[in-house]
Design an enzyme around this catalytic site. Structure first.
Site, PDB file in Angstrom:
ATOM      1  N   ILE A 155       0.793  -1.289  -0.254  1.00  0.00           N
ATOM      2  CA  ILE A 155       0.040  -0.060  -0.061  1.00  0.00           C
ATOM      3  C   ILE A 155       0.728   1.374   0.038  1.00  0.00           C
ATOM      4  O   ILE A 155       0.704   2.351  -0.658  1.00  0.00           O
ATOM      5  CB  ILE A 155      -0.970   0.163   1.197  1.00  0.00           C
ATOM      6  CG1 ILE A 155      -1.968  -1.408   0.836  1.00  0.00           C
ATOM      7  CG2 ILE A 155      -1.704   1.385   1.109  1.00  0.00           C
ATOM      8  CD1 ILE A 155      -2.831  -1.340   2.282  1.00  0.00           C
ATOM      9  N   PRO A 204       1.977  -1.914   9.769  1.00  0.00           N
ATOM     10  CA  PRO A 204       0.823  -2.753  10.688  1.00  0.00           C
ATOM     11  C   PRO A 204       1.041  -2.519  12.140  1.00  0.00           C
ATOM     12  O   PRO A 204       2.230  -1.764  12.366  1.00  0.00           O
ATOM     13  CB  PRO A 204       1.227  -4.175  10.592  1.00  0.00           C
ATOM     14  CG  PRO A 204       2.931  -4.248  10.155  1.00  0.00           C
ATOM     15  CD  PRO A 204       3.063  -2.733   9.393  1.00  0.00           C
ATOM     16  N   ALA A 232      -3.469   3.326   8.445  1.00  0.00           N
ATOM     17  CA  ALA A 232      -3.114   2.062   8.845  1.00  0.00           C
ATOM     18  C   ALA A 232      -3.785   1.773  10.383  1.00  0.00           C
ATOM     19  O   ALA A 232      -4.579   0.806  10.120  1.00  0.00           O
ATOM     20  CB  ALA A 232      -1.523   2.174   9.337  1.00  0.00           C
ATOM     21  N   ASP A 257      -8.126   7.581   8.776  1.00  0.00           N
ATOM     22  CA  ASP A 257      -9.191   6.617   8.556  1.00  0.00           C
ATOM     23  C   ASP A 257      -9.357   5.801   9.608  1.00  0.00           C
ATOM     24  O   ASP A 257     -10.313   4.811   9.621  1.00  0.00           O
ATOM     25  CB  ASP A 257      -9.015   5.777   7.148  1.00  0.00           C
ATOM     26  CG  ASP A 257     -10.107   5.079   6.650  1.00  0.00           C
ATOM     27  OD1 ASP A 257     -11.468   5.566   6.793  1.00  0.00           O
ATOM     28  OD2 ASP A 257      -9.878   3.983   6.181  1.00  0.00           O
ATOM     29  N   GLU A 262     -12.086   1.025  17.548  1.00  0.00           N
ATOM     30  CA  GLU A 262     -12.776   0.923  16.591  1.00  0.00           C
ATOM     31  C   GLU A 262     -14.033  -0.334  16.737  1.00  0.00           C
ATOM     32  O   GLU A 262     -15.195  -0.097  16.109  1.00  0.00           O
ATOM     33  CB  GLU A 262     -11.976   0.687  15.386  1.00  0.00           C
ATOM     34  CG  GLU A 262     -11.318   1.964  14.627  1.00  0.00           C
ATOM     35  CD  GLU A 262     -10.657   1.703  13.416  1.00  0.00           C
ATOM     36  OE1 GLU A 262     -10.947   0.645  12.781  1.00  0.00           O
ATOM     37  OE2 GLU A 262     -10.160   2.805  12.917  1.00  0.00           O
ATOM     38  N   HIS A 296     -12.947   4.284   8.722  1.00  0.00           N
ATOM     39  CA  HIS A 296     -12.213   2.876   8.351  1.00  0.00           C
ATOM     40  C   HIS A 296     -12.927   2.595   6.914  1.00  0.00           C
ATOM     41  O   HIS A 296     -13.272   1.370   6.802  1.00  0.00           O
ATOM     42  CB  HIS A 296     -12.264   1.932   9.481  1.00  0.00           C
ATOM     43  CG  HIS A 296     -11.036   1.009   8.998  1.00  0.00           C
ATOM     44  ND1 HIS A 296     -10.286   0.558  10.329  1.00  0.00           N
ATOM     45  CD2 HIS A 296     -10.540   0.294   8.167  1.00  0.00           C
ATOM     46  CE1 HIS A 296      -9.460  -0.319   9.783  1.00  0.00           C
ATOM     47  NE2 HIS A 296      -9.441  -0.231   8.551  1.00  0.00           N
TER      48      HIS A 296
HETATM   49  C1  COI Z   1      -7.187  -4.269   6.797  1.00  0.00           C
HETATM   50  O1  COI Z   1      -7.256  -4.966   5.638  1.00  0.00           O
HETATM   51  O2  COI Z   1      -6.294  -4.422   7.488  1.00  0.00           O
HETATM   52  C2  COI Z   1      -8.223  -3.280   6.970  1.00  0.00           C
HETATM   53  O3  COI Z   1      -8.045  -2.279   7.767  1.00  0.00           O
HETATM   54  C3  COI Z   1      -9.463  -3.248   6.214  1.00  0.00           C
HETATM   55  C4  COI Z   1     -10.991  -3.436   7.168  1.00  0.00           C
HETATM   56  C5  COI Z   1     -11.980  -3.986   6.561  1.00  0.00           C
HETATM   57  C6  COI Z   1     -10.625  -3.988   8.532  1.00  0.00           C
END
Ligand code: COI
Length: 331
Positions: A155, A204, A232, A257, A262, A296
């Site tokens: 990404i 990540p 992220a 985002d 969450e 998100h």
């Molecule tokens: C991911 O792919 O890690 C995302 O954050 C996408 C989301 C649908 C949880």
């Protein structure tokens, strides 16, 4: 082969049917997986989840008890899955690391450019009837700016290409730097933070490793005009530090985002921002329009959602054929 699929959104339902070429026996559950509804997986061989589902040791133990042998996620992030607990119970884990990276990269670019050109500030004022051309809207142009990409994976590199195509200089930081190429110049975090007009996060969240990667110290190195963008995870920034920095104009803005907690927020509607779980989110969001938050939705494009389902089925097909998913997670 029975799969209980959690957190199925409206747009996904017909896609699951359409892409189910191998005729898996699917149970589609609209709600995210929690301890309360994990029993929907009783008798299933596998669950297919997302990053919003609860997948801690307690849930995994229940799944194991129900005979579930595979916990596959259809997203990139695996920070919600206790992989160790799963492996200890002989459960295989897999993810989808490669669904359309453009989906997240384009949202990241949108948040970055919106703040870089002071669009949110200007629009908030004009919509309140103030059409003056305020000095705070005076901007640079992206082709003469430097963009810093933290986390140059799929990404991050996709976003780097988009900014490069607009003429920006692009710096990138990754743990194992590579030789520079036509798109990016690799550098250390310190230099990236000092030089960049837009800093974009694509790492990540690994608890104990990347939490609060951007805090007071890192922000102090950034330009006062710099825009920070996060598509992220909320946890990779120190939310208090970012809220304070935007409020005191130590940085130019924050587009994100992703926020904290969450699981208790995304997909719900609150009467007031003050009702949001976690006061840090409230403090951060009060800084609109210099802080821009989206729900998100980086993954929420047609190509990405289709990829997430198609590649998940490939993970299962490979498992049935070779005993291993295409994209296993081993630790
Ligand atoms: C991911 O792919 O890690 C995302 O954050 C996408 C989301 C649908 C949880």
């Amino acid at each position: 082969f029975k799969i209980t699929v959690y957190n199925v959104r409206e747009v996904e339902t017909s896609l699951f049917e359409k892409l189910n070429k191998d005729d898996y026996d699917l149970t589609l559950v609209a709600e995210r997986m929690t301890l309360d509804n994990v029993d929907r997986a009783e008798g299933a061989d596998a669950v297919l989840i997302t990053a919003f589902d609860d997948c801690d040791a307690e849930v995994i133990e229940k799944l194991a008890g129900y005979g579930v042998k595979y916990i596959y996620t259809r997203v990139v992030g695996i920070n919600n899955i206790d992989v160790k607990a799963a492996r200890n119970l002989g459960i295989q884990v897999a993810n989808v690391p490669n669904y359309s990276p453009r989906a997240v990269a384009e949202l990241s670019l949108s948040l970055g450019l919106t703040l870089f050109r002071n669009v949110s500030r200007a629009a908030a004022n004009t919509h309140a009837g103030d059409f003056r051309l305020l000095p705070t809207y005076y901007a640079n142009e992206i082709h003469s700016a430097t963009v810093g990409i933290i986390g140059a994976g799929k990404i991050g590199m996709t976003e780097a290409k988009l900014y490069r195509a607009l003429g920006a200089q692009v710096l990138a930081y990754k743990r194992h730097p590579e030789p520079d190429n036509d798109v990016v110049k690799f550098t250390d975090l310190d230099n990236l933070l000092r030089k960049s007009d837009v800093v974009s996060l694509h790492i990540p969240y690994i608890p104990g490793q990347t939490g609060n990667l951007i805090g007071d110290e890192e922000i102090a190195k950034m330009k006062n005009s710099a825009i920070l963008v996060n598509t992220a995870r909320g946890q990779v920034v120190d939310t208090q530090a970012v809220a304070d920095a935007v409020k005191s104009n130590q940085i130019g803005g924050y587009g994100t985002d992703v926020i904290l907690d969450e699981d208790a927020i995304i997909g719900k509607q609150f009467d007031s921002l003050d009702d949001l779980p976690n006061q840090l989110n409230v403090e951060l969001m009060k800084n609109y329009p210099n802080v821009l938050v989206t729900p998100h939705m980086g993954f929420f494009t047609e190509p990405a959602v289709e990829d997430m389902i198609r590649i998940s089925f490939e993970n299962f097909a490979n498992t049935l054929a070779n005993g291993e998913p295409l994209y296993p997670i081993n630790e």
